[in-house]
Scaffold this motif. Structure first.
Motif, short mmCIF file in Angstrom:
data_model
loop_
_atom_site.label_atom_id
_atom_site.label_comp_id
_atom_site.label_asym_id
_atom_site.label_seq_id
_atom_site.Cartn_x
_atom_site.Cartn_y
_atom_site.Cartn_z
N LEU A 93 0.88 -1.36 0.05
CA LEU A 93 0.00 -0.04 0.16
C LEU A 93 0.83 1.29 -0.09
N TRP A 94 1.82 1.12 0.77
CA TRP A 94 2.74 2.36 0.73
C TRP A 94 3.63 2.55 -0.51
N LEU A 95 3.94 1.74 -1.27
CA LEU A 95 4.59 1.82 -2.42
C LEU A 95 3.83 2.71 -3.25
N ARG A 96 2.45 2.60 -3.32
CA ARG A 96 1.68 3.44 -4.21
C ARG A 96 1.43 4.86 -3.28
N ALA A 97 1.22 4.48 -1.87
CA ALA A 97 0.66 5.82 -1.36
C ALA A 97 1.80 6.89 -0.82
N GLY A 98 2.74 6.19 -0.62
CA GLY A 98 3.98 7.12 -0.16
C GLY A 98 4.26 8.40 -1.07
N PRO A 99 4.36 8.36 -2.09
CA PRO A 99 4.71 9.71 -3.06
C PRO A 99 3.51 10.74 -2.70
N VAL A 100 2.59 10.19 -2.48
CA VAL A 100 1.24 11.15 -2.34
C VAL A 100 1.03 11.58 -0.98
N ILE A 101 1.23 10.70 -0.01
CA ILE A 101 0.82 11.07 1.32
C ILE A 101 1.90 12.00 2.07
N ASN A 102 2.97 12.00 1.40
CA ASN A 102 4.19 12.58 1.89
C ASN A 102 4.34 14.18 1.33
N LEU A 103 3.00 14.46 0.29
CA LEU A 103 2.93 15.69 0.25
C LEU A 103 2.19 16.35 1.27
N ASP A 104 1.74 15.84 2.18
CA ASP A 104 1.31 16.55 3.39
C ASP A 104 2.26 17.22 4.23
N LEU A 105 3.47 16.92 4.38
CA LEU A 105 4.58 17.39 5.15
C LEU A 105 5.64 17.89 4.29
N ARG A 106 5.84 17.43 3.13
CA ARG A 106 6.96 17.83 2.23
C ARG A 106 6.93 19.32 1.71
N GLY A 107 8.10 20.16 2.67
CA GLY A 107 8.05 21.47 2.17
C GLY A 107 7.10 22.30 3.13
N ASN A 108 6.30 21.85 3.95
CA ASN A 108 5.42 22.90 4.52
C ASN A 108 5.70 22.69 5.96
#
Length: 234
Positions: free
Chosen positions: A168-183
């Motif tokens: 699940l995280w293989l697909r979700a990781g790139p998206v869910i980390n938009l929550d914190l990355r650079g913010n």
């Protein structure tokens, strides 16, 4: 959403368990799960092979395996990219993550041994410290967030559950980390640290229901924020 080309600048592979192909796969899978790669990023096979100190063959094999798992896509002329997920696909994946990862959190509350709880507590403390830093490092925090979650899922004492969550995280990781990355605002005030603390408390108290609920709140909070930003196509 931007689509930069990523020429993987990673340290060469260490000697370790498994074949060379398996170690290359694990390295690329970790980059996806940790959010080092974002939706739309393109991967240079040659640069990846050079940075890892391997030939093209194990990189091609790892990419083919990740493409079969829908974590990467191979475009015309063999270009490789991280898929751009639609909002509907992300909602579906989020529901699935809440069901599966919630079950893993409940299992952790029931099964975690003292060593697993210490590891989870250390991961929670490291992430919490990152959120309170004077100049937060959001890239490091993304990795610490993943470390906490996987300390939790390992605490379930189920290799089968861990394997399902990893997919699940293989697909979700790139998206869910938009929550914190650079913010830094989301890192400081987004609620992840509060949810992590609640998860840790529930595991310590052997409260499976509370662990599942806190994990669901963590996933939902991140997903709601990402969807509110309009970063995912309809």
């Amino acid at each position: 959403m931007t689509s930069p080309r990523i020429d993987a600048a990673a340290p060469p592979l260490d000697e370790g368990a498994g074949t060379l192909a398996e170690r290359v796969y694990r390295r690329l899978a970790q980059r996806l799960m940790s959010g080092a790669l974002a939706p739309g990023d393109r991967l240079s096979l040659r640069a990846t092979a050079e940075s890892l100190g391997v030939s093209m063959m194990p990189v091609r094999g790892a990419v083919s395996r990740l493409a079969a798992e829908k974590a990467l896509i191979v475009e015309p002329k063999r270009a490789v990219a991280v898929p751009v997920m639609s909002a509907a696909q992300f909602r579906d994946l989020t529901r699935t993550r809440i069901a599966v990862e919630g079950a893993a959190a409940a299992m952790a509350a029931e099964s975690a041994d003292p060593r697993a709880i210490r590891e989870l507590a250390a991961s929670e403390a490291a992430f919490r410290a990152a959120t309170r830093a004077r100049a937060p490092d959001t890239i490091a925090a993304v990795g610490l967030n993943q470390a906490f979650h996987f300390a939790l899922y390992r605490a379930s004492a189920s290799s089968e559950m861990l394997s399902i969550v990893e997919r699940l995280w293989l697909r979700a990781g790139p998206v869910i980390n938009l929550d914190l990355r650079g913010n830094t605002g989301r890192l400081r005030f987004g609620g992840a640290a509060r949810h992590h603390a609640a998860i840790l408390a529930a595991v310590r108290e052997r409260d499976a229901k509370a662990a599942r609920a806190a994990l669901a709140a963590d996933i939902e909070g991140a997903a709601d924020y990402i969807l509110s930003q309009g970063r995912l196509p309809d």
